[in-house]
Scaffold this active site. Sequence first.
Site, mmCIF file in Angstrom:
data_model
loop_
_atom_site.group_PDB
_atom_site.id
_atom_site.type_symbol
_atom_site.label_atom_id
_atom_site.label_comp_id
_atom_site.label_asym_id
_atom_site.label_seq_id
_atom_site.Cartn_x
_atom_site.Cartn_y
_atom_site.Cartn_z
ATOM 1 N N GLU A 91 0.896 -1.179 0.000
ATOM 2 C CA GLU A 91 0.000 0.000 0.000
ATOM 3 C C GLU A 91 0.917 1.207 0.000
ATOM 4 O OE1 GLU A 91 -3.142 -0.061 -0.241
ATOM 5 O OE2 GLU A 91 -3.853 -1.961 0.566
ATOM 6 N N CYS A 119 -2.356 9.037 2.426
ATOM 7 C CA CYS A 119 -2.118 8.494 1.084
ATOM 8 C C CYS A 119 -3.298 8.804 0.170
ATOM 9 C CB CYS A 119 -1.883 6.994 1.172
ATOM 10 S SG CYS A 119 -3.182 6.126 2.042
HETATM 11 P P1 NAP Z 1 8.305 5.173 4.597
HETATM 12 O O1 NAP Z 1 9.472 6.062 4.780
HETATM 13 O O2 NAP Z 1 8.308 4.257 3.456
HETATM 14 O O3 NAP Z 1 8.107 4.394 5.975
HETATM 15 C C1 NAP Z 1 7.105 3.440 6.149
HETATM 16 C C2 NAP Z 1 7.655 2.278 6.925
HETATM 17 O O4 NAP Z 1 8.654 1.610 6.148
HETATM 18 C C3 NAP Z 1 8.355 2.688 8.218
HETATM 19 O O5 NAP Z 1 8.126 1.677 9.173
HETATM 20 C C4 NAP Z 1 9.816 2.731 7.816
HETATM 21 O O6 NAP Z 1 10.682 2.554 8.896
HETATM 22 C C5 NAP Z 1 9.883 1.553 6.855
HETATM 23 N N1 NAP Z 1 10.929 1.648 5.847
HETATM 24 C C6 NAP Z 1 11.376 2.733 5.195
HETATM 25 N N2 NAP Z 1 12.302 2.388 4.283
HETATM 26 C C7 NAP Z 1 12.449 1.041 4.363
HETATM 27 C C8 NAP Z 1 13.263 0.090 3.687
HETATM 28 N N3 NAP Z 1 14.105 0.460 2.725
HETATM 29 N N4 NAP Z 1 13.146 -1.200 4.027
HETATM 30 C C9 NAP Z 1 12.282 -1.585 4.987
HETATM 31 N N5 NAP Z 1 11.496 -0.741 5.667
HETATM 32 C C10 NAP Z 1 11.563 0.567 5.348
HETATM 33 O O7 NAP Z 1 6.966 6.009 4.462
HETATM 34 P P2 NAP Z 1 6.575 7.305 5.236
HETATM 35 O O8 NAP Z 1 7.152 8.450 4.503
HETATM 36 O O9 NAP Z 1 6.838 7.184 6.667
HETATM 37 O O10 NAP Z 1 4.985 7.245 5.058
HETATM 38 C C11 NAP Z 1 4.341 7.951 4.113
HETATM 39 C C12 NAP Z 1 4.128 7.168 2.831
HETATM 40 O O11 NAP Z 1 3.227 6.097 3.099
HETATM 41 C C13 NAP Z 1 3.462 8.003 1.767
HETATM 42 O O12 NAP Z 1 4.008 7.735 0.512
HETATM 43 C C14 NAP Z 1 2.015 7.547 1.854
HETATM 44 O O13 NAP Z 1 1.264 7.793 0.689
HETATM 45 C C15 NAP Z 1 2.187 6.104 2.140
HETATM 46 N N6 NAP Z 1 0.948 5.542 2.698
HETATM 47 C C16 NAP Z 1 0.218 4.695 1.925
HETATM 48 C C17 NAP Z 1 -0.977 4.180 2.405
HETATM 49 C C18 NAP Z 1 -1.805 3.258 1.571
HETATM 50 O O14 NAP Z 1 -2.697 2.609 2.127
HETATM 51 N N7 NAP Z 1 -1.589 3.119 0.281
HETATM 52 C C19 NAP Z 1 -1.417 4.531 3.675
HETATM 53 C C20 NAP Z 1 -0.650 5.406 4.425
HETATM 54 C C21 NAP Z 1 0.536 5.893 3.927
HETATM 55 P P3 NAP Z 1 11.432 3.810 9.600
HETATM 56 O O15 NAP Z 1 10.374 4.673 10.161
HETATM 57 O O16 NAP Z 1 12.298 3.183 10.603
HETATM 58 O O17 NAP Z 1 12.191 4.496 8.475
#
Ligand code: NAP
Length: 454
Positions: A228, A262
């Site tokens: 997602e 999102c």
């Molecule tokens: P993110 O940086 O990708 O972080 C999300 C999760 O992934 C965190 O637990 C993060 O850990 C972990 N993570 C990051 N990089 C990783 C990697 N290379 N390998 C494994 N785990 C990793 O996302 P965000 O910026 O916090 O959240 C916002 C994003 O989420 C936006 O793009 C939003 O649109 C999306 N989102 C999508 C939905 C949906 O249902 N489609 C819902 C909500 C949000 P750390 O915190 O330790 O870095």
Amino acid sequence: MAIASINPTTGETIKTFTPLTNVEIEQKLQLAADTFRAYRRTTIESRTRSMHRAAEILESEKDEFGKIMTLEMGKPIKAAIAEAEKCAWVCRYYADNAARHLANEIIETNAKHSEIRFQPLGPVLAVMPWNFPFWQVFRFAAPALMAGNVGLLKHASNVPQCALAIEDIFRRAGFPDGAFQTLLIGSDAVEAILKDHRVVAATLTGSEPAGRSIASTAGAHIKKTVLELGGSDPFIVMPSAKLDSAVETAVKARTINNGQSCIAAKRFIIAESIYDEFTTKFVERMRALRIGDPMDESTEIGPLATPQIVNELAEQVQRAVDSGARVLTGGRKLTRAGNFYEPTALDNLDPKTPAACEEIFGPVAMLFKVGSVDEAIAAANSTTFGLGASAWTNDPTEQEVFLEELEAGSVFINGMVASDPRLPFGGIKNSGYGRELAEFGIREFVNIKTIWVG
Ligand code: NAP
């Protein structure tokens, strides 16, 4: 990133946490595997009882859970409390419907008896974001546990207290230790866990880069994933729409969760005959939003979750301006403590310019003028994302064209895109794959087993 609660309203570090050691991770993986062997044999009735109890805990302690969310990531307190209530809803939904969603299906074939069974897979790793720190987790955990899987949560590093509170809810609800465990780890520890033979599948809600990383590791080890990811949802308004309610919903859809959702509407695609009126009213409402302490119940816009997000947002707005965008309102960080950015509206961009196609995670709206339904659809479909889309029109022919032609996992007509336990949720294109919620969500992490008896 350090694992810490840092108040986004003040910048104050409230609590830091030491990441798990490799030995502790090993113990938790083994506990998950051991628990699964027994838990998969529990009856659906006993899981249902525990899931109802989880819903009761969420409801009776919603104010406390709301405060933890607001403290760690800055969403307005009323929305945080509503999030705890929505988690209770998804727990009840799966408690009441899992047996139906997973019932054996008898199929007539040339066998004496043939049927389909839905059996749990094992420990599933859930990598989750901070923006809906309870809801994202519960919409994975409720169906996973009802299906007989066990969960391992790697939550975002800035919401550790939320992560621990959720683990505690499932324990108090009566699920066995090991059925749902929080792993306080950084993202650098995820790869090794995903490769571990005891982890059978993974779900990630988060950014596109994180999705690519998880999916490539899981793919190399032939493990099922659900992704997602981000979105840049269009919000289309045609001349037959009720303009005032479209404007009101547009502002809400852009600024919900301080703009960090999102499925927030991010690109406003407006028919040229109503463009000026829509824009004037939209800008007025964006200017009138009450910005402030998210613990105050009257606050409509709180701080963004981290200083990095504010800086990234400021850079994106600058890039848009460099590409020709006009700032209609906002466009600056606020000069006060905390991670505040003004509600902002931009226009005068070509929908295909790179600056118009990125996901903007904050209270910044981009407005585009279009001359026809076809132009609206072309503009809406011009990004690599495909999560949600909202179209406002009272013309039934236009409604049907939007429902058919918009490239998105959900299309809402005359309403704001929102998740609902009864409806599937997910995206296409770079917004990810797989579905959460409803029957589709609970069937993502099951072995759809064919039974044939001759
Ligand atoms: P993110 O940086 O990708 O972080 C999300 C999760 O992934 C965190 O637990 C993060 O850990 C972990 N993570 C990051 N990089 C990783 C990697 N290379 N390998 C494994 N785990 C990793 O996302 P965000 O910026 O916090 O959240 C916002 C994003 O989420 C936006 O793009 C939003 O649109 C999306 N989102 C999508 C939905 C949906 O249902 N489609 C819902 C909500 C949000 P750390 O915190 O330790 O870095």
